[in-house]
Motif scaffolding. Structure first.
Motif, PDB file in Angstrom:
ATOM      1  N   GLY A 170       0.468   4.369   6.324  1.00 56.51           N
ATOM      2  CA  GLY A 170       0.809   5.781   6.224  1.00 56.51           C
ATOM      3  C   GLY A 170       0.223   6.467   5.013  1.00 56.51           C
ATOM      4  N   ALA A 171      -0.558   5.744   4.224  1.00 56.63           N
ATOM      5  CA  ALA A 171      -1.073   6.296   2.972  1.00 56.63           C
ATOM      6  C   ALA A 171      -2.276   7.218   3.158  1.00 56.63           C
ATOM      7  N   LEU A 172      -2.846   7.273   4.366  1.00 57.96           N
ATOM      8  CA  LEU A 172      -4.066   8.044   4.560  1.00 57.96           C
ATOM      9  C   LEU A 172      -3.884   9.324   5.362  1.00 57.96           C
ATOM     10  N   GLU A 173      -2.690   9.653   5.743  1.00 58.59           N
ATOM     11  CA  GLU A 173      -2.494  10.827   6.588  1.00 58.59           C
ATOM     12  C   GLU A 173      -3.033  12.088   5.926  1.00 58.59           C
ATOM     13  N   ARG A 174      -3.822  12.835   6.725  1.00 60.55           N
ATOM     14  CA  ARG A 174      -4.478  14.078   6.295  1.00 60.55           C
ATOM     15  C   ARG A 174      -5.535  13.848   5.212  1.00 60.55           C
ATOM     16  N   ALA A 205       0.828  -1.207   0.000  1.00 64.70           N
ATOM     17  CA  ALA A 205       0.000   0.000   0.000  1.00 64.70           C
ATOM     18  C   ALA A 205       0.861   1.256   0.000  1.00 64.70           C
ATOM     19  N   ALA A 206       1.927   1.247   0.805  1.00 64.85           N
ATOM     20  CA  ALA A 206       2.816   2.405   0.857  1.00 64.85           C
ATOM     21  C   ALA A 206       3.493   2.626  -0.488  1.00 64.85           C
ATOM     22  N   ALA A 207       3.919   1.539  -1.130  1.00 67.29           N
ATOM     23  CA  ALA A 207       4.576   1.649  -2.432  1.00 67.29           C
ATOM     24  C   ALA A 207       3.610   2.177  -3.483  1.00 67.29           C
ATOM     25  N   CYS A 208       2.372   1.697  -3.452  1.00 64.72           N
ATOM     26  CA  CYS A 208       1.369   2.174  -4.406  1.00 64.72           C
ATOM     27  C   CYS A 208       1.083   3.659  -4.195  1.00 64.72           C
ATOM     28  N   ALA A 209       0.980   4.066  -2.929  1.00 66.10           N
ATOM     29  CA  ALA A 209       0.723   5.474  -2.641  1.00 66.10           C
ATOM     30  C   ALA A 209       1.859   6.349  -3.149  1.00 66.10           C
TER      31      ALA A 209
END
Length: 331
Positions: free
Chosen positions: A126-130, A102-106
């Motif tokens: 960490g992909a959803l912060e803010r 998920a992090a790599a995709c983000a």
């Protein structure tokens, strides 16, 4: 569109199958006149097989053997209702591959989507912060506590914020799958919805149980009990704070942090919950019920029901709902 469906042991059976059925129907309807199927779905796991929440074996493509990239990474829910079990699944070392993916995709700009508890995995990466997101209503307090940098809108059924789309409880997997189809073709999404008899539904806020939400925090649990004993003639919030041994500011801050709403908004939730119970279990008039939950005019209760439930007092008394609430329109 190449869709990568990332699954772990304990994946929610109905959520997974709902997504597959909606996308499969879209492919079938697209090819009946000789067209090409618009969606290619690859179910990705840590290895060649995962076990669903109901114990079924599901064949998967190991993440290390993906033959191509994805245009969308989609995470269905895990089949756990207890928040602590969801968090345990997110922290499970065997599921670290999904967080890394998920992090790599983000980082690469690949769109991300998740339903229900699947949002925890995206948040953990960490992909959803803010970002603005939603999840199952009963997971809201646990989500806010673990991911304070994420803006949770758990009264919404579907939320899109840039490249991230999240859906709410359980069968909101259907809404998420239809959103995927709609990105390709609104006309096809409408056709799929009609073939599968998928209709509009109200915001999941209509089904949130105040007592269950409040259990995430001792102060909120005590405030919920206090509020229920003062519904008919509610004193000022300052009195509630004094009774509970905290400042009014602490009460306000805790409610916002844990529940994502003010103490007064939470009292409205409780009033609506109690009014619904009385409508369905007594023969009291609507006017009498309004008085019991703290409203001098039944019109005020009617407006609350219309705004929060997209319904009417008469329909709630019959045990149903009318139409989606106005604030539940997907982004």
């Amino acid at each position: 569109m190449r869709i990568g469906m990332a699954v772990v042991d304990g994946v929610f059976d109905s959520g997974l199958s709902a997504i597959m059925d909606v996308l499969g129907t879209a492919n079938s309807l697209s090819t009946r006149d000789g067209g090409a199927p618009p969606f290619s779905v690859t179910v990705i796991g840590a290895g060649p097989q995962v076990r669903t929440g109901n114990g079924l074996s599901l064949t998967t493509v190991p993440v290390g053997e993906l033959p191509h990239g994805t245009d969308l990474l989609l995470m269905p829910a895990v089949g756990f209702q207890a928040p602590d079990r969801v968090v345990a699944a997110v922290r499970e070392p065997a599921n670290a591959w999904l967080l890394e993916l998920a992090a790599a995709c983000a980082t690469a700009g690949t769109p991300l989507a998740a339903a229900c508890s699947g949002a925890f995995f995206l948040a953990e990466s960490g992909a959803l912060e803010r970002r603005r997101v939603t999840t199952s209503w009963w997971l809201g307090p646990a989500f806010r506590a673990r991911y304070p940098a994420v803006v949770l809108e758990d009264s919404r059924t579907l939320v899109q914020d840039g490249p991230v789309t999240t859906a709410g409880a359980a069968f909101a997997h259907i809404d998420l799958a239809l959103w995927v189809v709609q990105r390709h073709s609104p006309a096809l999404a409408d056709l799929v919805a009609r073939y599968l008899l998928i209709g509009d539904r109200p915001s999941q806020a209509a089904f949130a149980l105040p007592t269950q939400l409040a259990q995430a925090d001792p102060l909120m649990a005590a405030f919920e009990r206090w509020a229920r004993t003062h519904l008919a003639d509610p004193p000022p919030l300052a009195e509630a704070a004094r009774t509970l041994g905290v400042s009014q500011r602490t009460l306000q801050r805790t409610a916002q942090t844990v529940l994502g709403r003010s103490p007064l908004e939470f009292i409205q939730d409780i009033r609506l919950d109690e009014a619904t119970f009385l409508l369905r279990t007594t023969t009291l008039s609507a006017e009498a019920i309004a008085g019991r939950v703290g409203y001098r005019n039944v019109s005020t209760l009617r407006e609350l029901v219309r705004r929060r439930r997209g319904s009417s007092l008469e329909t709630l008394r019959r045990g149903g709902v009318d139409a989606p609430a106005q604030d539940a329109t997907p982004s």
